[in-house]
Scaffold this active site. Structure first.
Site, PDB file in Angstrom:
ATOM      1  N   GLU A  43       3.853  16.174   6.328  1.00 33.24           N
ATOM      2  CA  GLU A  43       3.485  15.481   5.057  1.00 33.24           C
ATOM      3  C   GLU A  43       2.231  14.684   5.115  1.00 33.24           C
ATOM      4  O   GLU A  43       1.902  13.906   6.420  1.00 33.24           O
ATOM      5  CB  GLU A  43       4.649  14.383   4.724  1.00 33.24           C
ATOM      6  CG  GLU A  43       5.855  14.721   4.565  1.00 33.24           C
ATOM      7  CD  GLU A  43       6.034  15.521   3.369  1.00 33.24           C
ATOM      8  OE1 GLU A  43       5.064  15.669   2.455  1.00 33.24           O
ATOM      9  OE2 GLU A  43       6.846  16.431   2.894  1.00 33.24           O
TER      10      GLU A  43
HETATM   11  P1  NAD Z   1      -3.493  10.231  11.889  1.00 30.95           P
HETATM   12  O1  NAD Z   1      -3.218  11.708  11.345  1.00 30.95           O
HETATM   13  O2  NAD Z   1      -4.575   9.679  12.555  1.00 30.95           O
HETATM   14  O3  NAD Z   1      -2.284  10.343  13.145  1.00 30.95           O
HETATM   15  C1  NAD Z   1      -1.020  10.422  12.816  1.00 30.95           C
HETATM   16  C2  NAD Z   1      -0.393  10.685  14.217  1.00 30.95           C
HETATM   17  O4  NAD Z   1      -0.739  11.865  14.925  1.00 30.95           O
HETATM   18  C3  NAD Z   1      -0.301   9.836  15.061  1.00 30.95           C
HETATM   19  O5  NAD Z   1       0.865   9.737  15.971  1.00 30.95           O
HETATM   20  C4  NAD Z   1      -1.572  10.327  16.031  1.00 30.95           C
HETATM   21  O6  NAD Z   1      -1.417   9.771  17.365  1.00 30.95           O
HETATM   22  C5  NAD Z   1      -1.085  11.582  16.189  1.00 30.95           C
HETATM   23  N1  NAD Z   1      -2.351  12.331  16.463  1.00 30.95           N
HETATM   24  C6  NAD Z   1      -3.672  12.159  16.651  1.00 30.95           C
HETATM   25  N2  NAD Z   1      -4.516  13.122  16.749  1.00 30.95           N
HETATM   26  C7  NAD Z   1      -3.710  14.307  16.884  1.00 30.95           C
HETATM   27  C8  NAD Z   1      -4.021  15.620  17.241  1.00 30.95           C
HETATM   28  N3  NAD Z   1      -5.156  16.088  17.699  1.00 30.95           N
HETATM   29  N4  NAD Z   1      -2.758  16.417  17.509  1.00 30.95           N
HETATM   30  C9  NAD Z   1      -1.574  15.853  17.310  1.00 30.95           C
HETATM   31  N5  NAD Z   1      -1.186  14.596  16.925  1.00 30.95           N
HETATM   32  C10 NAD Z   1      -2.439  13.574  16.946  1.00 30.95           C
HETATM   33  O7  NAD Z   1      -2.847   9.208  10.791  1.00 30.95           O
HETATM   34  P2  NAD Z   1      -2.702   7.694  10.732  1.00 30.95           P
HETATM   35  O8  NAD Z   1      -3.923   7.083  10.695  1.00 30.95           O
HETATM   36  O9  NAD Z   1      -1.731   7.232  11.820  1.00 30.95           O
HETATM   37  O10 NAD Z   1      -2.103   7.293   9.266  1.00 30.95           O
HETATM   38  C11 NAD Z   1      -2.858   7.552   8.049  1.00 30.95           C
HETATM   39  C12 NAD Z   1      -2.636   9.001   7.352  1.00 30.95           C
HETATM   40  O11 NAD Z   1      -1.238   9.267   7.309  1.00 30.95           O
HETATM   41  C13 NAD Z   1      -3.275   8.958   5.917  1.00 30.95           C
HETATM   42  O12 NAD Z   1      -3.938  10.176   5.823  1.00 30.95           O
HETATM   43  C14 NAD Z   1      -1.811   8.829   5.011  1.00 30.95           C
HETATM   44  O13 NAD Z   1      -2.188   9.493   3.867  1.00 30.95           O
HETATM   45  C15 NAD Z   1      -1.012   9.646   5.744  1.00 30.95           C
HETATM   46  N6  NAD Z   1       0.316   9.417   5.547  1.00 30.95           N
HETATM   47  C16 NAD Z   1       1.116  10.554   4.781  1.00 30.95           C
HETATM   48  C17 NAD Z   1       2.358  10.170   4.463  1.00 30.95           C
HETATM   49  C18 NAD Z   1       3.009  11.213   3.615  1.00 30.95           C
HETATM   50  O14 NAD Z   1       4.228  11.172   3.485  1.00 30.95           O
HETATM   51  N7  NAD Z   1       2.469  12.115   2.957  1.00 30.95           N
HETATM   52  C19 NAD Z   1       2.883   9.065   4.710  1.00 30.95           C
HETATM   53  C20 NAD Z   1       2.301   8.021   5.394  1.00 30.95           C
HETATM   54  C21 NAD Z   1       0.976   8.254   5.995  1.00 30.95           C
END
Ligand code: NAD
Length: 677
Positions: free
Chosen positions: A444
């Protein structure tokens, strides 16, 4: 063998670093490469650079560049230069190469031999291109090769993941910059730009095999500060690594079959008890959400309610019979996947993990969980409550950290599937790694949600709705409205009404019940949002409201709720999710133009319409490309049993929640004959 290393910086040139899809982003690649460079220079270790340099007439371009009429890195242009932080110093050799590998330059290998080095450390771009080619040639020439994992980038995630998989199995080690510095005895860069108070508690690195595993031996930590008061250090979070992940996976794997063997009724009872334990700690959770994530009180309370609703919906879903006859002597049933890897973002640190952990457990799986590090104590509370009510230590294990533990989880063959929520950029990396390791993925991802406003509505009521939908929790919700298209006939009165309400929004302390807009979660987000606004204005956007860090709240991460108008619909401020308090308000010539603008982005999470006209409602329903539609219903809460999933680039795999959970967290099996119950 003792390492006698040289550092090779590959193609760190502006033309290459400009690629919008580069991951990690250019700033991050350059930052980590510069940390290596500084340490190598400080110790007097050799540093070499290789750059692509093309003659101004372009005749020496690679044939495929000529075929595509591609021009980049032309000698004498700004695009061929490196950013200052990684620019060569006098005396450091620069090897100009026309193709991929530095070893294609006549003197390169001779220079390495003369330097008497045995190890080549690589940083730069692109992982799948020049870094890969140079690594393979260095390997063939007999050097040990270390690729600085966090200081290399690529715009092609699948190719980069395959490269990593291929190379590390053969030619080189992928190590992060901190590990390279440690293994070569070089000084570590300061881990935090701002000073960390000495009494800041160090958290465990995770819940691993029945205990909070101590973080003392982990060299890298990240300090979490209160978003509303940066001088307050909340915790130091150790960054877990492969070894932590491996122990956690072993622990939850060992628990899985016994858990799956329990009856659905028993599992439902356990989840029900978990919900009660969470409910008992409601006030504590609300305080943590305010303090760690900067979430305003009202929304923090709503998040707890939503998490509980998700849990009880999961419990109810277990009432259906596991074995179903579909014809005489033909049965189907849903079996657990095994171990599910869960990777979650920071912005809903309670409800989002609950929405994944609960169905994973309900369907008989055990879980290894890598939460975001911004709200670590919320994650710890979830584990505590689960372990307390079940007495089972290894239903879920948790590891703190960033990319490294998440990627280790994806690469481990004992993990059967990955569920991820986060940004589009990270989602693409996760999808690429899952593809390389043939792992089912539910993702997501970010949204870039739009509302279309037609003349058939009450302008003031819509403005009131949209102020909440766009700016509550400072726009840090994946479902926040970020783009508003208004029919030109009402564009001015709507903009006036909307801007007037936005200016009155209570911005302030998350703990004050009147607050609607709290701080951003981190200083980095605040700076990122300020840069987005400045760059958009520099490219021609008009600022209608906000646009600054409020001076009276400079001690925290606040940013004013901001409205921009952008004449260019392809501008990044329109096309990319800001994940902050920014709305782009644009005119639509007519209804069709509004729909066209609404769909004119790669994301497709949520779309909203304001119109009382039945034809427009029907047309919107037929045309809007998003997984969630709202028709005059922006304030209605997300229902725990409705599918929650993005279309287009906003999602992969089945949506979350309700009956859709079964599609991801279990696998169907057909049984012919007379099965055992
Ligand atoms: P992010 O993508 O930076 O991080 C998400 C997770 O991935 C964290 O646990 C992070 O540590 C991990 N991560 C970081 N780099 C990685 C890699 N290279 N490989 C694997 N995992 C890695 O997102 P964020 O800043 O924590 O959250 C905000 C984002 O999440 C926004 O884009 C928001 O729209 C999205 N979001 C989507 C939904 C949905 O249901 N569609 C819900 C909430 C948040």
């Amino acid at each position: 063998m003792n390492a006698r290393p040289a550092l090779l910086l590959v193609d760190l040139q502006r033309d290459y670093l400009r690629a919008a899809a580069l991951y990690p982003p250019a700033e991050s690649v350059v930052h980590h490469a510069a940390a290596l460079l500084t340490a190598f220079r400080a110790k007097g270790l050799p540093v070499l650079h290789t750059h692509t340099l093309v003659r101004p007439d372009g005749v020496d371009r690679m044939p495929h560049w000529r075929r595509r009429d591609h021009w980049a890195c032309i000698k004498g242009t700004a695009g061929a230069l490196p950013p200052p932080a990684v620019a060569p110093r006098d005396g450091e050799p620069v090897f100009a190469k026309p193709f991929y590998s530095a070893f294609g330059c006549p003197d390169f290998e001779t220079t390495l031999r003369e330097l008497n080095v045995n190890t080549l450390v690589l940083a730069g771009v692109h992982t799948h291109g020049c870094v890969r080619a140079s690594a393979l040639d260095a390997y063939q020439a007999g050097f040990a090769v270390w690729v600085a994992d966090d200081a290399v980038g690529s715009y092609d995630p699948l190719h980069a993941a395959a490269t990593r998989h291929h190379l590390q199995d053969r030619a080189c080690r992928f190590l992060d910059v901190a590990t390279i510095l440690r293994e070569t005895g070089l000084p570590q860069p300061p881990c935090d730009a701002e000073e960390t108070a000495s009494h800041t508690p160090l958290l465990p690195v995770g819940w691993i095999d029945g205990r909070w595993a101590p973080g003392e031996h982990h060299h890298e930590t990240v300090t979490r500060r209160n978003p509303a008061d940066r001088s307050q250090c909340l915790a130091r979070v150790p960054m877990g690594g492969e070894a932590d992940v491996a122990r956690a996976i072993a622990a939850v794997s060992a628990q899985q079959s016994a858990w799956a063997a329990r009856s659905a009724e028993d599992r439902a009872k356990t989840l029900h008890a978990w919900a009660e334990a969470i409910a008992c700690r409601r006030d504590e959770i609300i305080d943590l959400l305010m303090c760690e994530a900067g979430k305003p009180q009202r929304e923090a309370a709503a998040e707890v309610d939503y998490a509980l609703a998700l849990l009880s919906a999961t419990v109810r879903s277990l009432a259906s019979k596991p074995m179903q006859p579909i014809a005489d002597g033909v049965w189907t049933r849903s079996c657990p996947l095994g171990v599910v890897g869960v990777i979650t973002p920071w912005n809903n640190p309670l409800a989002l993990p609950v929405g994944k952990l609960a169905p994973a457990l309900a369907w008989g799986n055990t879980v290894v969980w890598k939460p975001a590090i911004e709200a670590p104590r919320v994650a710890m509370l979830l584990i505590d409550t689960l372990v307390n009510v079940t007495g089972l230590a290894n239903l879920v294990n948790l590891i703190f950290g960033q990319a490294a533990p998440a990627q280790a989880m994806i690469a481990d063959q004992r993990v059967d599937a990955i569920t991820f929520t986060g940004s589009l950029a990270v989602g693409r990396q996760v999808a690429a790694s899952c593809a390389v390791h043939s792992k089912p993925l539910q993702a997501e991802l970010g949204g870039n949600n739009a509302a279309l406003i037609t003349p058939h509505c009450d302008i003031n009521a819509v403005a009131r709705d949209l102020v909440e939908a766009a700016f509550s929790f400072a726009g840090q919700r994946c479902t926040a409205i970020r783009r508003v298209m208004v029919h030109q006939s009402i564009a001015q009165p709507f903009a006036d009404a909307f801007a007037a309400l936005v200016r009155k929004l209570p911005v302030g302390d998350p703990a004050n019940p009147a607050t609607r807009v709290g701080p951003l979660a981190t200083r980095a987000s605040q700076q990122r949002i300020a840069a987005i606004v400045d760059a958009a204005i520099a490219r021609g956007a008009t600022l209608l409201s906000g646009g600054r860090i409020p001076a009276h709240l400079a001690h925290g991460n606040w940013f004013e709720p901001t409205i921009l108008q952008s004449p260019n619909h392809d501008d990044p401020v329109v096309q990319e999710e800001s994940f902050g308090p920014i709305v782009v308000l644009n005119e639509a010539k007519d209804f069709d133009d509004g729909i066209r603008q609404l769909n004119n982005v790669k994301q497709g999470l949520l779309a909203a319409l304001y119109s009382d006209n039945a034809h427009e409602q029907q047309a919107f329903q037929n045309a809007a490309q998003a997984g969630i539609l709202r028709i005059n219903a922006i304030g209605q809460r997300i229902h725990e049993q409705a599918p929650f999933g993005g279309w287009k680039a906003s999602g992969l795999g089945p949506p979350e929640h309700g009956p859709w959970d079964q599609a991801f967290y279990s696998r169907p099996q057909a049984i012919y004959g007379k099965p055992r119950p």
